[in-house]
Structures are given as C-alpha cells and as structure tokens.
Design an enzyme around this catalytic site. Structure first.
Site, PDB file in Angstrom:
ATOM      1  N   ASP A  81     -26.591  78.482  -1.768  1.00  8.74           N
ATOM      2  CA  ASP A  81     -25.098  79.147  -1.028  1.00  8.74           C
ATOM      3  C   ASP A  81     -25.040  79.472  -0.026  1.00  8.74           C
ATOM      4  OD1 ASP A  81     -26.599  81.717  -1.657  1.00  8.74           O
ATOM      5  OD2 ASP A  81     -25.516  81.717  -2.892  1.00  8.74           O
ATOM      6  N   GLU A 131     -25.123  87.270   0.000  1.00  2.23           N
ATOM      7  CA  GLU A 131     -23.856  86.362  -0.538  1.00  2.23           C
ATOM      8  C   GLU A 131     -23.102  85.640   0.553  1.00  2.23           C
ATOM      9  OE1 GLU A 131     -25.533  84.821  -2.061  1.00  2.23           O
ATOM     10  OE2 GLU A 131     -26.175  85.939  -4.969  1.00  2.23           O
ATOM     11  N   HIS A 179     -26.602  81.608   1.466  1.00  2.00           N
ATOM     12  CA  HIS A 179     -27.421  83.345   2.156  1.00  2.00           C
ATOM     13  C   HIS A 179     -28.905  83.492   2.745  1.00  2.00           C
ATOM     14  CE1 HIS A 179     -29.546  83.455  -2.092  1.00  2.00           C
ATOM     15  NE2 HIS A 179     -30.391  82.994  -1.802  1.00  2.00           N
ATOM     16  N   ASP A 219     -35.293  92.424   1.086  1.00  2.00           N
ATOM     17  CA  ASP A 219     -34.346  92.986  -0.362  1.00  2.00           C
ATOM     18  C   ASP A 219     -35.380  93.291  -0.893  1.00  2.00           C
ATOM     19  OD1 ASP A 219     -35.097  89.960  -0.648  1.00  2.00           O
ATOM     20  OD2 ASP A 219     -33.251  89.327  -0.207  1.00  2.00           O
TER      21      ASP A 219
HETATM   22  C1  F6R Z   1     -35.806  86.461  -0.746  1.00  2.00           C
HETATM   23  C2  F6R Z   1     -34.863  86.490  -0.195  1.00  2.00           C
HETATM   24  C3  F6R Z   1     -33.796  85.133  -0.273  1.00  2.00           C
HETATM   25  C4  F6R Z   1     -34.305  83.764  -0.539  1.00  2.00           C
HETATM   26  C5  F6R Z   1     -33.463  82.204  -0.537  1.00  2.00           C
HETATM   27  C6  F6R Z   1     -33.905  81.452  -1.195  1.00  2.00           C
HETATM   28  O1  F6R Z   1     -36.676  87.842  -0.022  1.00  2.00           O
HETATM   29  O2  F6R Z   1     -33.971  86.794   1.324  1.00  2.00           O
HETATM   30  O3  F6R Z   1     -32.911  84.985   0.551  1.00  2.00           O
HETATM   31  O4  F6R Z   1     -35.137  83.066   0.878  1.00  2.00           O
HETATM   32  O5  F6R Z   1     -32.801  83.297  -2.006  1.00  2.00           O
HETATM   33  O6  F6R Z   1     -35.172  81.640  -2.044  1.00  2.00           O
HETATM   34  P1  F6R Z   1     -36.697  80.177  -2.380  1.00  2.00           P
HETATM   35  O7  F6R Z   1     -37.120  81.077  -0.715  1.00  2.00           O
HETATM   36  O8  F6R Z   1     -37.258  80.850  -3.178  1.00  2.00           O
HETATM   37  O9  F6R Z   1     -35.573  79.584  -2.492  1.00  2.00           O
END
Ligand code: F6R
Length: 261
Positions: free
Chosen positions: A136, A143, A138, A67
């Site tokens: 959440d 989301e 995702h 992403d």
């Molecule tokens: C980032 C991504 C997100 C993160 C998620 C957790 O490329 O795909 O799904 O993996 O937001 O973020 P952290 O690891 O910073 O807690």
C-alpha cells in the site's frame, strides 16, 4: 533518486551491501537504520557473509529499527526486536546493546516515541537507512494518509498490511497486532542516505507510485522523491510498472565512476 534494476533480489541485496560497506569503511561508527520484514533479509545475509570473510566490520556501528508492533512482548518471535536479532544482529559483529528499537510495550507511548527520537539524535542521526515498502506504499509503518512531516508515533495498521504480514503469524489475521510504533516520514527523511529494496510483482504498483507518482500522503513512499540521496534497488518484477525503466537501466549502466556512491 537512483533506480537500480538488478537481475534478481540477491543481486539487489549485494548492491545494497556494497553501499553499506562503503559507508562503514568511511565511518566505522556508522549509524544504520534497519527495516524488518522479508525485503532486507538478503542484505543482512550478505553483510553477515562480508563480516565473516573480513570485508566489513560493524563492531563500532550502531543501529536503529524503523518500527515495532504494539503489545507483543519483546521475546515474542514476531516482535520486530526478536526478528531483527534473528535476521541481522546475530549474523554480524555489531554490539547488540547498540541495536535500538521503539518500545512497543511502553505504558506511556508518547514518551517512548519522544525518547526514541532523542536517542536517534544523540547518536548523531542515521547515516544509511534501509527501507522496504508495503504493497500500500507504506515506508516503515507510515500507512496511507500519514503526514509527510511525521515523527515517531503510534499508528494503526491497514487491513492490507495486516493481511500481508499474517504470513508471519501462521496466516492468522487476528494474531497480527493492529497498532505499531513507527519512525515518521519526517524522521526517515533526516537519514543522510536511504536505500529502498523491493522485489516481486506485489510491490510493482507501490514502486511505480514511489518513483514516478505525484508526492502525496496517499502513497507515503513518494516522500522519498524529496530526499537527495535515495537508491531504489529492484528486481525486474518490482520494476515492471515503471514507465521509465529503460532510462533507469541506461543511467545505471553508464554511471561514471565519480557519480557512483
Ligand atoms: C518493516 C517495515 C515495513 C516493511 C514493509 C515490507 O520494518 O518498515 O515497511 O519494510 O512492510 O515488508 P516485507 O519486506 O516483509 O514485504
């Protein structure tokens, strides 16, 4: 789904690196899927160490990011392209021109997303996808409410995700972009193998839902239950709400060699 409850996040990262090392040995041109954020940092650090001591080489590998924020210039320190350069690309021996990401600055977002899907297909698909998980539920930036068949597209981040990620923007919620380009849940499910890593209490409910909850767009990570080759690697805090934690520990400890991936 294999659920590994490690002693620590470093231990979980080392198990993930073992799986990637094995895949890289079997196929030097392995195609990796890369998550950004804090969860995979230990995996990338461990891969860096293993490249340095010659246990693995990613010289023939390629990689696709999950992403990217919309609207941050590529050189912005929090653009995921910059972050991945910092936490992954410069630590290993991969050719930086083979590390791809969605173009969050594209004028024609739809065309950029379709191009990204095409380039993943042209590379032969993703062999090992590394995922984190949002509080959440995702995966990538799919989301709650995301179609479980979705492809790469633009999404609006939830306030919860923007609050979570404001730590990377000096706590300034207004500085966190509201939109992103993200691989879809359907795109992620096409990876041949998936590793999800999570640590800390804040992830415990999302992990409970992802592993044991009903499959639902309310918690997009639950779609991983539909994939045959998923390894979920957790520290004890992230595993703390799993009903079947003792069973997962028993299964993991007694896995016969033929069943180890
Ligand atoms: C980032 C991504 C997100 C993160 C998620 C957790 O490329 O795909 O799904 O993996 O937001 O973020 P952290 O690891 O910073 O807690």
């Amino acid at each position: 789904m294999d659920v590994g409850i490690a002693e620590s996040v470093a231990h979980a990262a080392s198990i993930a690196a073992d799986l990637i090392q094995r895949a890289g040995r079997a196929k030097p041109e392995v195609v990796l899927g890369l998550a950004t954020g804090s969860s995979p940092v230990g995996i990338y650090d461990e891969l860096g160490r293993r490249v340095s001591d010659g246990r693995i080489s990613l010289a023939a590998a390629s990689a696709f990011m999950l992403d990217e924020y919309v609207g941050l210039p590529r050189e912005h320190p929090q653009a995921y392209r910059s972050v991945i350069d910092e936490i992954f690309t410069r630590k290993v021996d991969i050719d930086p021109t083979r590390v791809h990401g969605p173009d969050g600055t594209a004028r024609d977002v739809g065309a950029a997303c379709a191009d990204y899907e095409r380039s993943i297909r042209a590379a032969g698909g993703i062999d090992i996808q590394i995922l984190g998980i949002g509080t959440d539920g995702h995966i990538a930036f799919n989301e709650p409410g995301s179609s479980l068949a979705s492809r790469t597209r633009i999404k609006t981040l939830t306030r919860e995700t923007r609050v979570d990620n404001s730590r990377f923007f000096d706590g300034d919620l207004d500085a966190v972009p509201s939109h992103c380009l993200t691989q879809g849940v359907g795109t992620i499910l096409e990876a041949r193998e998936i590793i999800l890593i999570a640590a800390g209490n804040a992830k415990a409910e999302a992990i409970r839902q992802a592993v044991e909850g009903p499959v639902s767009a309310r918690w997009p990570a639950t779609a991983l239950q539909l994939h045959p080759e998923v390894t979920v690697l957790l520290d004890p805090a992230a595993a703390s709400r799993l009903d079947l934690a003792d069973y997962y520990r028993e299964v993991w400890a007694s896995k016969p060699a033929w069943q180890r991936r």
